[in-house]
Design a protein around this motif. Structure first.
Motif, PDB file in Angstrom:
ATOM      1  N   LYS A 267     171.412  24.208 170.040  1.00 40.94           N
ATOM      2  CA  LYS A 267     172.865  24.290 169.873  1.00 40.94           C
ATOM      3  C   LYS A 267     173.498  24.618 171.228  1.00 40.94           C
TER       4      LYS A 267
ATOM      5  N   GLY B 208     177.095  25.637 173.126  1.00 43.80           N
ATOM      6  CA  GLY B 208     178.440  26.163 172.884  1.00 43.80           C
ATOM      7  C   GLY B 208     179.488  25.520 173.783  1.00 43.80           C
ATOM      8  N   GLY B 209     180.715  25.988 173.629  1.00 43.57           N
ATOM      9  CA  GLY B 209     181.872  25.374 174.286  1.00 43.57           C
ATOM     10  C   GLY B 209     181.778  25.291 175.804  1.00 43.57           C
ATOM     11  N   THR B 210     181.358  26.372 176.441  1.00 44.30           N
ATOM     12  CA  THR B 210     181.262  26.348 177.908  1.00 44.30           C
ATOM     13  C   THR B 210     180.183  25.363 178.345  1.00 44.30           C
TER      14      THR B 210
ATOM     15  N   PHE C 178     171.779  27.599 173.100  1.00 41.91           N
ATOM     16  CA  PHE C 178     172.074  27.557 174.538  1.00 41.91           C
ATOM     17  C   PHE C 178     173.522  27.981 174.764  1.00 41.91           C
ATOM     18  N   THR C 179     173.719  28.935 175.685  1.00 40.89           N
ATOM     19  CA  THR C 179     175.074  29.441 175.912  1.00 40.89           C
ATOM     20  C   THR C 179     175.302  29.753 177.389  1.00 40.89           C
TER      21      THR C 179
ATOM     22  N   VAL D  31     175.365  32.676 178.855  1.00 40.97           N
ATOM     23  CA  VAL D  31     174.588  33.804 179.378  1.00 40.97           C
ATOM     24  C   VAL D  31     173.119  33.488 179.091  1.00 40.97           C
TER      25      VAL D  31
ATOM     26  N   GLY E  28     170.798  35.062 177.607  1.00 38.13           N
ATOM     27  CA  GLY E  28     170.127  35.770 176.527  1.00 38.13           C
ATOM     28  C   GLY E  28     171.031  36.828 175.936  1.00 38.13           C
ATOM     29  N   VAL E  29     170.444  37.650 175.069  1.00 36.87           N
ATOM     30  CA  VAL E  29     171.183  38.755 174.473  1.00 36.87           C
ATOM     31  C   VAL E  29     170.994  39.961 175.387  1.00 36.87           C
TER      32      VAL E  29
ATOM     33  N   ARG F  57     179.957  40.921 180.452  1.00 34.22           N
ATOM     34  CA  ARG F  57     181.289  40.788 181.066  1.00 34.22           C
ATOM     35  C   ARG F  57     181.995  42.132 181.196  1.00 34.22           C
TER      36      ARG F  57
ATOM     37  N   MET G 173     174.372  43.997 165.661  1.00 34.00           N
ATOM     38  CA  MET G 173     175.174  43.696 166.867  1.00 34.00           C
ATOM     39  C   MET G 173     176.213  42.628 166.534  1.00 34.00           C
TER      40      MET G 173
ATOM     41  N   SER H  92     179.621  41.438 168.465  1.00 38.13           N
ATOM     42  CA  SER H  92     179.016  40.840 169.649  1.00 38.13           C
ATOM     43  C   SER H  92     179.021  39.318 169.469  1.00 38.13           C
TER      44      SER H  92
ATOM     45  N   VAL I  59     177.872  36.810 170.977  1.00 41.03           N
ATOM     46  CA  VAL I  59     176.802  35.912 171.414  1.00 41.03           C
ATOM     47  C   VAL I  59     176.186  35.113 170.253  1.00 41.03           C
TER      48      VAL I  59
HETATM   49  P1  ADP Z   1     179.263  29.802 173.087  1.00 45.25           P
HETATM   50  O1  ADP Z   1     180.541  29.116 173.436  1.00 45.25           O
HETATM   51  O2  ADP Z   1     178.074  29.283 173.822  1.00 45.25           O
HETATM   52  O3  ADP Z   1     179.053  29.898 171.608  1.00 45.25           O
HETATM   53  P2  ADP Z   1     180.250  32.535 173.133  1.00 45.25           P
HETATM   54  O4  ADP Z   1     181.368  32.769 174.074  1.00 45.25           O
HETATM   55  O5  ADP Z   1     180.568  32.390 171.690  1.00 45.25           O
HETATM   56  O6  ADP Z   1     179.420  31.286 173.667  1.00 45.25           O
HETATM   57  O7  ADP Z   1     179.158  33.691 173.265  1.00 45.25           O
HETATM   58  C1  ADP Z   1     178.629  34.012 174.534  1.00 45.25           C
HETATM   59  C2  ADP Z   1     179.353  35.241 175.085  1.00 45.25           C
HETATM   60  O8  ADP Z   1     179.038  36.375 174.299  1.00 45.25           O
HETATM   61  C3  ADP Z   1     178.928  35.647 176.483  1.00 45.25           C
HETATM   62  O9  ADP Z   1     179.622  34.927 177.485  1.00 45.25           O
HETATM   63  C4  ADP Z   1     179.223  37.140 176.507  1.00 45.25           C
HETATM   64  O10 ADP Z   1     180.433  37.454 177.170  1.00 45.25           O
HETATM   65  C5  ADP Z   1     179.397  37.514 175.030  1.00 45.25           C
HETATM   66  N1  ADP Z   1     178.566  38.635 174.626  1.00 45.25           N
HETATM   67  C6  ADP Z   1     179.001  39.696 173.888  1.00 45.25           C
HETATM   68  N2  ADP Z   1     178.018  40.561 173.693  1.00 45.25           N
HETATM   69  C7  ADP Z   1     176.918  40.063 174.298  1.00 45.25           C
HETATM   70  C8  ADP Z   1     175.576  40.525 174.437  1.00 45.25           C
HETATM   71  N3  ADP Z   1     175.161  41.664 173.892  1.00 45.25           N
HETATM   72  N4  ADP Z   1     174.706  39.734 175.131  1.00 45.25           N
HETATM   73  C9  ADP Z   1     175.103  38.570 175.675  1.00 45.25           C
HETATM   74  N5  ADP Z   1     176.364  38.098 175.582  1.00 45.25           N
HETATM   75  C10 ADP Z   1     177.268  38.832 174.906  1.00 45.25           C
END
Ligand code: ADP
Ligand code: ASP
Ligand code: MG
Length: 422
Positions: free
Chosen positions: A7, A9-11, A172-173, A175, A177-178, A184, A203, A208, A210
């Motif tokens: 999967k 995500g948007g970025t 895939f995103t 960052v 990982g978790v 940020r 979480m 959270s 992610v």
């Molecule tokens: P996507 O568009 O790939 O679904 P999201 O923006 O929904 O991405 O989720 C990724 C974001 O989640 C990261 O850029 C980060 O800022 C945020 N985030 C919040 N908590 C966490 C965490 N514990 N570990 C990693 N990322 C986190």
């Protein structure tokens, strides 16, 4: 040969370059002999733009029509990604949620997945195609387009992995990982090599971003092997390295390898606190207050009742900020019926929680948390606990300070011996 759901995500699909990079990464996994299903989100910012368009026509857009509009971002990215894959000489076919009969209930804007028709996908995989599916969307039994709530493409990915019994679902995103907390907000946050399923659920439940909570719930229910990893690395990196990168969400509790009391900190500013003050203190009062709220389909989270003086009590709880106005309207009526003194609402709060399976076997986590917050002069308005989580509600202006303070107090920014990643 494995069946992998990836999967993005948007970025990760936020520009043509990035979509081409995703295509290279996907093609690499396919060429290594795997069957690959790809789930994509809309390009970053696109879903917000679509929802704003709807709101510029109507203050309260019809939910069915809002879903028709909001779901279109993903239709663009599945087509573009499939073309990019074909340019690389791989076979690819795109599908909307409706085309693969990703069946949901009819709760527009936050529908739940009920069933997925895997026949078409299986036939394409057998024919050597990469299957590209639009995340975030489905259809109800009447053929109406539905969406799965913000961040819902994660859930589409995991649900497909569950339905097709994939070997792994890779999220895939942007960052890699978790992390112990949102990197940020706390630059010292560390990536976790593994996190237990239960911890990830807490979480995600605390906000959270992610992983969407429903994705984690699905993974738990169907035992989907789930990994969070970066889409922003060089797309041609060796598969073996990529396969072991990021964070694995694991079902084994002994995987909590760092022997930590607390594994992570999550927080959100999406909630509001309401209080009913001067409530006559007698049996049935909590029910009288919360029953009309539940009947209005409003989700309630942290609940606190203070023993007051002179036979009265104060009753507080949190709701989503979007539900605050409706909640206040309902409570205004309830106040008159039960003879309470006043109702107040506060949307300048933040909910913050410490999560860790390590808490189970240790006492004193809460007092250490309260001490650290007190040291910074941060007042705690509400508290709730579970076996592996302690949640507090504080003034939102202290959110970042509180997260950083707790991250340090629980040693989360200290380098630990990197455990072997799986
Ligand atoms: P996507 O568009 O790939 O679904 P999201 O923006 O929904 O991405 O989720 C990724 C974001 O989640 C990261 O850029 C980060 O800022 C945020 N985030 C919040 N908590 C966490 C965490 N514990 N570990 C990693 N990322 C986190
Ligand atoms: N595009 C949808 C959203 O922005 C779904 C997702 O990205 O997961 O919420
Ligand atoms: Mg997301």
């Amino acid at each position: 040969m494995a069946l992998i759901v990836q999967k993005y995500g948007g970025t990760s699909v936020g520009s043509i370059d990035r979509i081409q990079n995703v295509a290279r990464r996907v093609a690499k996994w396919r060429k290594a002999g795997n069957d690959v299903i790809v789930v994509v989100s809309a390009m970053s910012g696109e879903t917000n733009r679509l929802i704003e368009l709807a709101h510029s026509i109507s203050a309260h857009p019809d939910p069915r029509e809002l879903d028709v509009v909001a779901s279109t971002g993903e239709q663009v990215t599945i087509g573009l990604l499939s073309m990019a894959l074909m340019e690389l000489g791989t076979r690819a076919r795109s599908y909307t949620g409706g085309q693969i009969r990703l069946l949901t209930d009819s709760t527009h804007t936050k529908a739940r997945i009920l069933k997925i028709d895997e026949q078409r996908i299986r036939a394409d995989l057998k024919g050597g195609s990469i299957v590209v599916v639009a995340g975030f969307q489905g259809v109800d039994e009447h053929g109406n387009i539905t969406t799965l709530g913000r961040g819902g493409s994660d859930t589409s990915g995991v649900a497909l992995a569950a339905a097709l019994k994939a070997d792994e679902c890779q999220i895939f995103t942007d960052v890699d990982g978790v992390y112990t907390t949102d990197p940020r907000i706390v630059p010292e946050a560390r990536r976790l090599h593994k996190i237990t399923f239960e911890e990830m659920l807490e979480m995600a439940g605390l906000g959270s971003k992610v992983l969407q909570i429903r994705a984690v719930e699905f993974a738990g229910k169907y035992q989907v092997r789930l990994r969070v990893l970066s889409s922003l690395t060089e797309p041609d990196i060796a598969i073996d390295d990529e396969a072991h990168s990021g964070t694995l969400i694991t079902f084994e509790e002994d995987a909590q390898m760092e022997d930590a009391l607390v594994s992570g900190i999550a927080f959100n500013r999406d909630e509001a606190k309401v209080s009913v003050m001067g409530v006559p203190d007698k049996p049935g009062i909590a029910f009288s207050i919360l029953d009309p709220i539940a009947k209005a389909n409003i989700e309630v989270d942290v609940i606190v009742q203070n023993i007051g003086s002179e036979g009265t009590t104060d009753f507080s709880f949190t709701v989503h900020r979007n539900d605050l106005a409706r909640t206040m309207d309902i409570l205004d009526k309830v106040r008159k019926e039960i003879g309470a003194r006043e109702v107040t609402g506060d949307d300048k709060i933040c909910k913050l929680g410490l999560v860790g399976v390590g808490m189970r076997s240790h006492v004193g986590v809460a007092s250490k948390m309260f001490q650290a917050l007190a040291g910074e002069g941060i007042n705690i308005q509400m508290v709730s606990t579970s076996e592996i989580k302690i949640t507090v509600v504080i003034d939102e202006k202290y959110m970042e300070l509180a997260v950083r303070t707790l991250h340090k107090a629980f040693g989360l920014d200290e380098e630990v011996q990197a455990a072997a990643s799986d």
